[in-house]
Write a protein that holds these residues in place. Structure first.
Motif, PDB file in Angstrom:
ATOM      1  N   SER A  16      27.804  36.178  55.279  1.00 11.64           N
ATOM      2  CA  SER A  16      26.807  36.800  56.163  1.00 11.64           C
ATOM      3  C   SER A  16      25.987  35.560  56.862  1.00 11.64           C
ATOM      4  O   SER A  16      26.337  34.379  56.716  1.00 11.64           O
ATOM      5  CB  SER A  16      25.851  37.399  55.191  1.00 11.64           C
ATOM      6  N   HIS A  25      10.985  37.909  58.119  1.00 10.33           N
ATOM      7  CA  HIS A  25      10.190  38.967  57.503  1.00 10.33           C
ATOM      8  C   HIS A  25      11.049  39.363  56.155  1.00 10.33           C
ATOM      9  O   HIS A  25      12.079  39.604  55.700  1.00 10.33           O
ATOM     10  CB  HIS A  25       9.971  40.157  58.534  1.00 10.33           C
ATOM     11  N   ASN A  28      14.159  41.114  56.296  1.00  4.83           N
ATOM     12  CA  ASN A  28      15.446  40.175  56.358  1.00  4.83           C
ATOM     13  C   ASN A  28      15.644  39.740  54.922  1.00  4.83           C
ATOM     14  O   ASN A  28      16.521  39.540  54.318  1.00  4.83           O
ATOM     15  CB  ASN A  28      15.002  38.728  57.095  1.00  4.83           C
ATOM     16  N   HIS A  55      24.783  32.935  68.063  1.00  5.88           N
ATOM     17  CA  HIS A  55      24.082  34.434  68.337  1.00  5.88           C
ATOM     18  C   HIS A  55      22.692  34.252  69.047  1.00  5.88           C
ATOM     19  O   HIS A  55      22.322  35.147  69.755  1.00  5.88           O
ATOM     20  CB  HIS A  55      24.282  35.138  67.251  1.00  5.88           C
ATOM     21  N   ILE A 145      32.865  36.936  60.748  1.00  4.28           N
ATOM     22  CA  ILE A 145      33.404  37.642  59.484  1.00  4.28           C
ATOM     23  C   ILE A 145      35.023  37.328  59.244  1.00  4.28           C
ATOM     24  O   ILE A 145      35.274  36.889  58.006  1.00  4.28           O
ATOM     25  CB  ILE A 145      32.995  39.091  59.425  1.00  4.28           C
ATOM     26  N   PRO A 154      27.123  41.226  52.836  1.00  3.50           N
ATOM     27  CA  PRO A 154      25.807  41.582  52.691  1.00  3.50           C
ATOM     28  C   PRO A 154      24.846  41.670  54.093  1.00  3.50           C
ATOM     29  O   PRO A 154      24.601  40.762  54.514  1.00  3.50           O
ATOM     30  CB  PRO A 154      25.177  40.734  51.713  1.00  3.50           C
ATOM     31  N   GLY A 156      21.507  44.309  56.212  1.00  2.00           N
ATOM     32  CA  GLY A 156      20.645  45.535  56.426  1.00  2.00           C
ATOM     33  C   GLY A 156      21.544  46.570  57.353  1.00  2.00           C
ATOM     34  O   GLY A 156      22.541  46.109  57.683  1.00  2.00           O
ATOM     35  N   GLN A 159      23.001  46.762  60.895  1.00  3.80           N
ATOM     36  CA  GLN A 159      24.188  45.782  61.055  1.00  3.80           C
ATOM     37  C   GLN A 159      25.652  46.732  60.968  1.00  3.80           C
ATOM     38  O   GLN A 159      26.682  46.479  61.345  1.00  3.80           O
ATOM     39  CB  GLN A 159      24.467  44.596  60.538  1.00  3.80           C
ATOM     40  N   HIS A 162      28.056  47.302  63.870  1.00  7.98           N
ATOM     41  CA  HIS A 162      28.751  45.838  63.853  1.00  7.98           C
ATOM     42  C   HIS A 162      29.918  45.686  63.186  1.00  7.98           C
ATOM     43  O   HIS A 162      30.886  45.269  63.208  1.00  7.98           O
ATOM     44  CB  HIS A 162      27.764  44.703  64.105  1.00  7.98           C
ATOM     45  N   ALA A 193      17.909  48.167  52.377  1.00  7.33           N
ATOM     46  CA  ALA A 193      18.726  48.007  53.266  1.00  7.33           C
ATOM     47  C   ALA A 193      18.102  48.287  54.618  1.00  7.33           C
ATOM     48  O   ALA A 193      18.617  48.054  55.818  1.00  7.33           O
ATOM     49  CB  ALA A 193      19.903  49.218  53.255  1.00  7.33           C
ATOM     50  N   ILE A 195      14.368  48.201  55.841  1.00  7.75           N
ATOM     51  CA  ILE A 195      12.811  48.207  55.557  1.00  7.75           C
ATOM     52  C   ILE A 195      12.113  48.656  56.728  1.00  7.75           C
ATOM     53  O   ILE A 195      12.384  47.947  57.978  1.00  7.75           O
ATOM     54  CB  ILE A 195      12.432  46.720  55.271  1.00  7.75           C
TER      55      ILE A 195
HETATM   56  P1  TYM Z   1      19.502  39.116  61.936  1.00 11.17           P
HETATM   57  O1  TYM Z   1      19.233  37.694  62.205  1.00 11.17           O
HETATM   58  O2  TYM Z   1      18.682  39.898  63.146  1.00 11.17           O
HETATM   59  O3  TYM Z   1      18.955  39.773  60.516  1.00 11.17           O
HETATM   60  C1  TYM Z   1      19.288  39.181  59.292  1.00 11.17           C
HETATM   61  C2  TYM Z   1      19.726  39.909  58.556  1.00 11.17           C
HETATM   62  O4  TYM Z   1      18.323  40.839  57.916  1.00 11.17           O
HETATM   63  C3  TYM Z   1      18.959  42.075  58.013  1.00 11.17           C
HETATM   64  N1  TYM Z   1      17.624  43.117  58.461  1.00 11.17           N
HETATM   65  C4  TYM Z   1      16.911  43.901  57.874  1.00 11.17           C
HETATM   66  N2  TYM Z   1      17.449  44.401  56.571  1.00 11.17           N
HETATM   67  C5  TYM Z   1      16.459  45.646  56.152  1.00 11.17           C
HETATM   68  N3  TYM Z   1      15.333  45.817  56.764  1.00 11.17           N
HETATM   69  C6  TYM Z   1      14.969  45.526  58.089  1.00 11.17           C
HETATM   70  N4  TYM Z   1      14.144  45.771  58.787  1.00 11.17           N
HETATM   71  C7  TYM Z   1      15.882  44.414  58.668  1.00 11.17           C
HETATM   72  N5  TYM Z   1      15.780  43.611  59.764  1.00 11.17           N
HETATM   73  C8  TYM Z   1      16.955  42.711  59.668  1.00 11.17           C
HETATM   74  C9  TYM Z   1      19.621  42.256  59.054  1.00 11.17           C
HETATM   75  O5  TYM Z   1      20.688  43.535  58.865  1.00 11.17           O
HETATM   76  C10 TYM Z   1      20.453  41.215  58.597  1.00 11.17           C
HETATM   77  O6  TYM Z   1      21.576  41.299  57.277  1.00 11.17           O
HETATM   78  N6  TYM Z   1      24.080  40.118  63.948  1.00 11.17           N
HETATM   79  C11 TYM Z   1      23.314  39.617  62.801  1.00 11.17           C
HETATM   80  C12 TYM Z   1      23.691  38.020  62.285  1.00 11.17           C
HETATM   81  C13 TYM Z   1      25.102  37.750  62.187  1.00 11.17           C
HETATM   82  C14 TYM Z   1      25.963  38.108  61.162  1.00 11.17           C
HETATM   83  C15 TYM Z   1      27.320  37.586  61.222  1.00 11.17           C
HETATM   84  C16 TYM Z   1      25.441  39.003  59.727  1.00 11.17           C
HETATM   85  C17 TYM Z   1      25.733  37.171  62.933  1.00 11.17           C
HETATM   86  N7  TYM Z   1      27.187  36.925  62.514  1.00 11.17           N
HETATM   87  C18 TYM Z   1      28.294  37.871  60.366  1.00 11.17           C
HETATM   88  C19 TYM Z   1      26.610  39.124  59.093  1.00 11.17           C
HETATM   89  C20 TYM Z   1      27.815  38.793  59.051  1.00 11.17           C
HETATM   90  C21 TYM Z   1      21.817  39.668  62.854  1.00 11.17           C
HETATM   91  O7  TYM Z   1      21.304  39.556  64.037  1.00 11.17           O
HETATM   92  O8  TYM Z   1      21.020  39.461  61.932  1.00 11.17           O
END
Ligand code: TYM
Length: 341
Positions: A16, A25, A28, A55, A145, A154, A156, A159, A162, A193, A195
């Motif tokens: 991840s 926050h 995350n 990213h 991945i 793992p 939230g 994603q 994606h 998963a 919030i």
């Molecule tokens: P990112 O950096 O926006 O967020 C990181 C992780 O936090 C989770 N998340 C949440 N989970 C629950 N409630 C919320 N409100 C909430 N906001 C964010 C996201 O689901 C994430 O798991 N694209 C991804 C980064 C990424 C990635 C990957 C993840 C790039 N390559 C390969 C997994 C595998 C992202 O922008 O996450």
């Protein structure tokens, strides 16, 4: 062409990533980081965690700030309990295979499927001109991945789309070019998963919302945490009951309470039967501060340590040792480069 097989790995491989794009926050933490640590502490798993700086540059970044945030996020991973002796922790751009496979995944995707991504639609909304990186962002995530033959990812639920795209692209390549990739699955924590924002439980908690009281940053001090929770939107019936549809605000707070304390939602309902939101929120403030205080303290200690670079260099070396043979396998399937001798 050389004979291609996907080598088996013994353990359940987890991959991840998190973007180094500002204060993390509670969403995350509960959606991602909390799971990362639990998964790492189970011997069945082999965990690989990434700081996805490539990213992050899909939107403009100040170079000094981005570099600082890479180290901040690394320190936060460690402060939350990611242990470099058990997990591989590295920075995405330190392993060039991500960029290479990212391009191959972009060439294997269609503009139609990328333009259906809800995250792209919401991020590009209202902009006259949209950076191309935002558009192809999910193909780079797919590369992240697939490069590790990951079994589970793992994240939230924001994603989910994606991850589905990652599976679609992997399937497409497997079907057209022969078995190349393992199909990964998303892994979501039931309560953490998704919030929601504290001021508006119809929206997810996010780094970019303009109202800072909509979220709890992992670095917020105790007073700020208290203020955000005591002000959080609830409803007027005064009952602590888990019902996301009719009581989204209270249900969101119960989710946070449940993951951080280990109490089930049922047991929270019985604990607070006959009590009001005031009591519940006061206890939630203690639960959140109790969980975040040690993270904040460890973060301050680790952030100053010179070990961060060593950890990340070692992580990049270990990550490359897994990623490079997978990239070679893919290039072989596509007939790219000079081929294996
Ligand atoms: P990112 O950096 O926006 O967020 C990181 C992780 O936090 C989770 N998340 C949440 N989970 C629950 N409630 C919320 N409100 C909430 N906001 C964010 C996201 O689901 C994430 O798991 N694209 C991804 C980064 C990424 C990635 C990957 C993840 C790039 N390559 C390969 C997994 C595998 C992202 O922008 O996450």
């Amino acid at each position: 062409m050389a004979e291609i097989t996907i080598p088996k790995h013994d353990k359940n491989r987890i991959f991840s990533g998190i973007q180094p794009s500002g204060d993390l926050h509670l969403g995350n933490y509960l959606g991602a980081l909390h799971q990362f640590v639990d998964l790492q502490n189970d011997d069945q798993n082999e965990c690989i965690y990434c700081v996805v700086d490539m990213h992050a540059i899909t939107v403009p970044q100040d170079p000094k700030m981005l570099r600082k945030r890479i180290y901040d996020l690394t320190a936060l991973y460690l402060a939350c309990g990611v242990d470099p002796k058990k997990s591989i922790l590295f920075v995405q751009s330190e392993v060039p295979a991500h960029a290479e496979l990212g391009w191959i995944m972009t060439c294997s995707s269609y503009t139609g499927e990328l333009s259906r991504m809800t995250q792209f639609k919401s991020k590009s909304q209202g902009r006259e001109s949209v950076p191309s990186g935002l558009f192809v962002y999910p193909t780079l995530m797919a590369a992240d991945i697939l490069l590790y033959d990951a079994d589970e990812v793992p994240v939230g639920t924001d994603q989910t789309q994606h991850i589905e795209l990652t599976r679609d692209l992997a399937n497409r390549i497997n079907n057209t070019r022969g078995e190349t990739f393992i199909l990964p699955k998303g892994r979501y924590l039931k309560e953490g998963a998704r919030i929601m924002a504290l001021d508006d439980p119809s929206k997810k908690m996010s780094k970019s919302a303009p109202n800072p009281m909509s979220r709890i940053s992992l670095m917020d001090d105790e007073k700020t945490v208290k203020k955000a929770i005591m002000r959080a939107t609830t409803d007027s019936d005064g009952e602590i009951r888990f019902d996301p549809e009719n009581k989204p605000g209270v249900s969101n707070l119960m989710n946070i309470y449940s993951v951080l304390s280990g109490e089930s939602l049922d047991s929270l309902e019985s604990m607070y039967r006959g009590k009001g939101y005031g009591d519940f929120k006061k206890d939630l403030v203690s639960v959140v501060n109790g969980a975040l205080q040690p993270i904040r303290t460890r973060f301050e200690e680790i952030r100053e340590s010179s070990e961060l670079i060593d950890i990340l260099e070692d992580g990049a070396e270990k990550a490359s040792a897994i990623a490079n043979p997978v990239l070679a396998r893919v290039k072989e399937r596509f007939g790219m480069g000079l081929g294996t001798k």
